[in-house]
Design a protein around this motif. Structure first.
Motif, short mmCIF file in Angstrom:
data_model
loop_
_atom_site.label_atom_id
_atom_site.label_comp_id
_atom_site.label_asym_id
_atom_site.label_seq_id
_atom_site.Cartn_x
_atom_site.Cartn_y
_atom_site.Cartn_z
N GLU A 1 0.82 -1.20 0.00
CA GLU A 1 0.00 0.00 0.00
C GLU A 1 0.87 1.26 0.00
OE1 GLU A 1 -3.28 -0.37 2.72
OE2 GLU A 1 -3.76 1.75 2.53
N ILE A 2 1.96 1.21 0.74
CA ILE A 2 2.85 2.37 0.80
C ILE A 2 3.50 2.60 -0.56
CG2 ILE A 2 5.08 3.12 1.74
CD1 ILE A 2 4.07 2.01 4.46
N GLU B 1 2.28 1.81 -3.40
CA GLU B 1 1.23 2.33 -4.27
C GLU B 1 1.05 3.84 -4.09
OE1 GLU B 1 -1.98 0.67 -6.89
OE2 GLU B 1 -0.64 -0.48 -5.60
N GLU B 2 1.06 4.25 -2.84
CA GLU B 2 0.84 5.67 -2.54
C GLU B 2 2.00 6.53 -3.06
OE1 GLU B 2 0.52 6.59 1.63
OE2 GLU B 2 -0.48 8.50 1.22
N HIS C 1 2.27 9.38 -6.23
CA HIS C 1 2.86 10.71 -6.09
C HIS C 1 3.88 10.96 -7.21
CE1 HIS C 1 4.16 14.21 -3.55
NE2 HIS C 1 5.20 14.10 -4.35
N LYS D 1 -9.33 0.08 13.16
CA LYS D 1 -9.80 0.25 11.79
C LYS D 1 -10.15 -1.10 11.16
CE LYS D 1 -6.46 3.28 12.14
NZ LYS D 1 -5.06 3.55 11.84
N ASP E 1 -1.66 -0.31 13.96
CA ASP E 1 -1.16 0.48 12.84
C ASP E 1 -0.25 -0.33 11.92
OD1 ASP E 1 -2.40 2.86 13.74
OD2 ASP E 1 -0.88 2.97 15.31
N TRP F 1 -8.90 -1.65 0.94
CA TRP F 1 -8.77 -0.59 -0.04
C TRP F 1 -10.10 0.10 -0.23
CZ3 TRP F 1 -3.99 -0.05 -2.73
CH2 TRP F 1 -3.03 -0.96 -2.28
N SER F 2 -10.56 0.71 0.81
CA SER F 2 -11.86 1.37 0.70
C SER F 2 -11.75 2.50 -0.31
CB SER F 2 -12.31 1.91 2.05
OG SER F 2 -11.80 3.19 2.25
N THR F 3 -12.77 2.65 -1.13
CA THR F 3 -12.66 3.62 -2.21
C THR F 3 -13.53 4.84 -1.99
OG1 THR F 3 -14.26 2.29 -3.37
CG2 THR F 3 -11.98 2.06 -4.04
N LYS F 4 -14.24 4.88 -0.90
CA LYS F 4 -14.99 6.10 -0.62
C LYS F 4 -14.81 6.49 0.84
CE LYS F 4 -19.39 3.95 0.43
NZ LYS F 4 -19.29 2.54 0.22
N PRO F 5 -15.06 7.78 1.14
CA PRO F 5 -14.86 8.21 2.51
C PRO F 5 -15.71 7.39 3.47
CG PRO F 5 -15.48 10.05 1.10
CD PRO F 5 -15.56 8.83 0.27
N ILE F 6 -15.14 7.09 4.61
CA ILE F 6 -15.83 6.26 5.59
C ILE F 6 -16.85 7.12 6.35
CG2 ILE F 6 -15.53 4.61 7.46
CD1 ILE F 6 -12.33 5.27 6.53
N TYR G 1 0.26 14.68 -3.13
CA TYR G 1 0.86 15.56 -4.14
C TYR G 1 0.17 16.93 -4.15
CZ TYR G 1 2.42 17.20 -8.71
OH TYR G 1 2.96 17.93 -9.73
N TYR H 1 4.79 12.12 3.72
CA TYR H 1 4.09 10.85 3.96
C TYR H 1 4.27 10.29 5.37
CZ TYR H 1 2.63 11.28 -0.77
OH TYR H 1 2.04 11.77 -1.90
N GLN I 1 -8.00 10.50 8.46
CA GLN I 1 -8.36 9.18 7.95
C GLN I 1 -8.01 9.15 6.48
OE1 GLN I 1 -12.54 8.84 8.53
NE2 GLN I 1 -12.35 7.68 10.42
N TYR J 1 -8.44 7.29 2.53
CA TYR J 1 -9.24 6.42 1.68
C TYR J 1 -8.74 6.55 0.25
CZ TYR J 1 -11.73 10.77 0.62
OH TYR J 1 -12.05 12.05 0.24
N TRP J 2 -8.91 5.47 -0.52
CA TRP J 2 -8.46 5.50 -1.91
C TRP J 2 -9.60 5.91 -2.81
CZ3 TRP J 2 -3.51 4.57 -3.68
CH2 TRP J 2 -2.61 4.07 -2.73
N GLN J 3 -9.24 6.64 -3.84
CA GLN J 3 -10.28 7.01 -4.79
C GLN J 3 -9.69 7.00 -6.20
OE1 GLN J 3 -12.32 10.90 -4.36
NE2 GLN J 3 -13.98 9.58 -3.67
N ARG K 1 -8.45 12.84 5.04
CA ARG K 1 -9.63 13.55 5.49
C ARG K 1 -9.44 13.83 6.97
NH1 ARG K 1 -15.43 12.21 6.70
NH2 ARG K 1 -14.81 10.47 7.99
#
Lengths: 436, 110
Positions: free
Chosen positions: A29-30, A32-33, A37, A360, A425, A431-436, B28, B50, B63, B65-67, B78
């Motif tokens: 995941e890191i 990917e992030e 960027h 989480k 942690d 991989w949630s794709t919308k705000p929780i 970014y 990061y 928090q 989240y991916w989009q 967020r």
């Protein structure tokens, strides 16, 4: 041109970052992030007329020292130790050991032969070892056994009780060498841990939903009621409702469950009439149902603010090492010590709630909520019944009281709780794709 | 004029939380906006953002989240309620600090 993701330069950069991060599961995941960027950065440079190759080099140079980034990220994803929780458990255990020492050195030990103090110490040590083991274990490994654990819990309730071992009107004990296993305690633990691994309710049809409510809600309740251990039925009911609420926040469901519970409680209360009478009007039957409450009251009054001292004898309190333990504690060490214990207990409940809400990962959160509910009810009920606000039932204060099953199992649960918090942690949260 | 690193260090969290209070953003975007809004004064080494964001998430102040946006996967951040109250606290702290410094160096004094 190859995409940014496939460039050797990028790989080297990301690998250097991730080598510093001990929580391996987060590497993907890191990466990917950070790649995302870099991609934006490269596009921006190219749009400004920088040649592709240079754009990538520039983007990576702009990121800064990969080792430092990795170290910083590692710091954010370290294992956590819940020192507050641990301290509270040590304090409660110490209180229990002190109380057992006191009973032992006085002349109020009803189990003449048993050395409560030594046994309590031995069991506490075993408890801490079990706690340590489960703390180290990755709690997610338990999840795949959910169905088996749950079925085992049901099995315990169905085939466990034997007529020959009746204590206090309940046939709920299995002898195991020098110890006895309390079936409802063991069964609730199995059911509770099994239930936390339940499949997401999104996938439920109404038939499945009905089956889940009957299999996981009604069946255990009926079996617990049959065993005549009503309080454990109540404990289980609370855990069940909270679990259902966590996986499906539906008002309709809650209303149905709530109404159903009230009816059940009504039926149970009618059956447990004698104990209820003792609770509501203890003076009507001071030698029967009201006996325990009145004795507890006397003991606590005699204790006063500062208590009768270590090893004070009290021959009138029944179940002095279990339900009578807290009144005896106040009798010996006074209200000051009693209030201190109450503060510790409520800090513990508060801490368990805070920990749960900060989680989480779904399974850990449900497991933690179930464990928290179990302790909260056990503590609150035990305290309330001593003060006459709840009927006397066979509940003991976790960590404080004496008893085979009830000494080791709470530590096991705390071990799981600490293990969940430890990994808070360190695991991907999906991989949630919308705000929780 | 370039700002010394030490000075920037103490205020990054306030800056990040303030930006997130206005709207959800991805890494970014935050770097670019911060540079833009500060008139080019705050140039953060991009990678250092990061670890800070991940720490803020561990503290439960933000928090993530991916989009997927125009075929691109982005990790958004967020601000949480805890983050908002932390921000208020830090802002008060900052304004107290700023007033005190101004007084000493004589620009805001009477």
């Amino acid at each position: 041109m190859k995409s940014v993701k496939e460039q050797a330069l990028v790989h080297r950069f990301l690998d250097t970052v991730c080598r510093q991060i001990r929580a391996r599961e987060l590497h993907m995941e890191i990466k990917e992030e950070l790649t995302a960027h870099l991609e934006e950065q490269v596009d921006n440079h190219i749009a400004n007329g920088v040649p592709e190759k240079e754009a990538l080099e520039l983007a990576i140079a702009n990121m800064g020292e990969p080792k430092r980034i990795g170290k910083g990220l590692n710091k954010a994803h370290r294992p956590r130790t819940d020192w507050v929780m641990l301290l509270l458990i040590v304090l409660l255990s110490a209180g229990g050991i002190l109380a057992m020492y006191s009973i032992n050195s006085s002349e109020s030990n009803p189990m003449n032969a048993a050395n409560l103090f030594e046994q309590k110490i031995a069991l506490t040590v075993i408890g801490f070892v079990v706690m340590g083991l489960l703390w180290a274990l990755d709690y997610r490994k338990i999840k795949k056994y959910s169905e088996i654990l749950f079925a085992l819990g049901i099995g315990f309730l169905m085939f466990g009780p034997s007529e020959s071992n009746t204590m206090n009107g309940t046939s709920a004990w299995i002898p195991m060498g020098p110890l006895t296993l309390h079936i409802p305690t063991v069964a609730i633990l199995l059911l509770m841990i099994g239930m936390a691994g339940i499949k997401p309710s999104r996938t439920w049809s109404w038939q499945v939903s009905l089956f889940q409510h009957i299999y996981r809600g009604l069946l255990p309740l009926i079996l617990l009621a049959k065993m005549n251990t009503l309080i454990f039925g109540a404990v289980y009911l609370a855990i069940f409702i909270i679990q259902m609420w966590m996986i499906r926040r539906s008002l309709l469901q809650l209303t149905i469950l709530g109404t159903g519970s009230l009816v059940l409680i009504g039926i149970f209360a009618a059956r447990a009439k004698e104990r209820m009478m003792g609770f509501l009007w203890p003076w009507n039957d001071p030698h029967g149902a009201g006996y325990m409450l009145l004795r507890a009251r006397d003991a606590m009054q005699a204790g006063g603010w500062w208590g009768q001292g270590l090893g004070a004898t009290n021959r009138t309190l029944p179940f002095i090492y279990n339900e009578g333990m807290f009144p005896y504690f106040i009798y010996c060490f006074g209200w000051i010590a009693g209030i201190a214990v109450l503060i510790i207990i409520f800090s513990f409940i508060w801490k368990a709630m805070v920990t749960t809400s900060g989680l989480k990962e779904d399974y850990g959160k449900r497991l933690s909520a179930a464990i928290g509910t179990l302790f909260a009810i056990q503590f609150i009920w035990s305290v309330m019944m001593i003060f006459g606000y709840a009927p006397f039932v066979g509940l003991t204060l976790p960590f404080l009281s004496y008893g085979g099953t009830s000494v080791v199992f709470p530590y096991a649960l705390i071990g799981i709780l600490l293990g969940i918090y430890r990994r808070r942690d360190m695991i991907p949260t999906g991989w949630s794709t919308k705000p929780i | 004029m370039k700002i010394s690193k030490e000075l920037l260090k103490g205020s990054t969290v306030v800056l990040i939380l303030t930006m997130l209070e206005r709207q959800d953003r991805y890494g970014y975007e935050m770097i670019k906006d911060m540079e833009h809004q500060s008139g080019g004064v705050f140039v953060l080494k991009e990678g250092t953002l990061y670890p800070i964001l991940h720490t803020l998430e561990a503290e439960e102040w933000v928090q993530s989240y991916w989009q997927i946006h125009e075929g691109r996967k982005r990790k958004y951040y967020r601000i949480t309620n805890a983050g908002k109250s932390k921000l208020q606290e830090r802002k008060r702290e900052w304004s107290l600090f700023r007033t005190a410094v101004d007084r000493v160096i004589g620009e805001g004094g009477s």
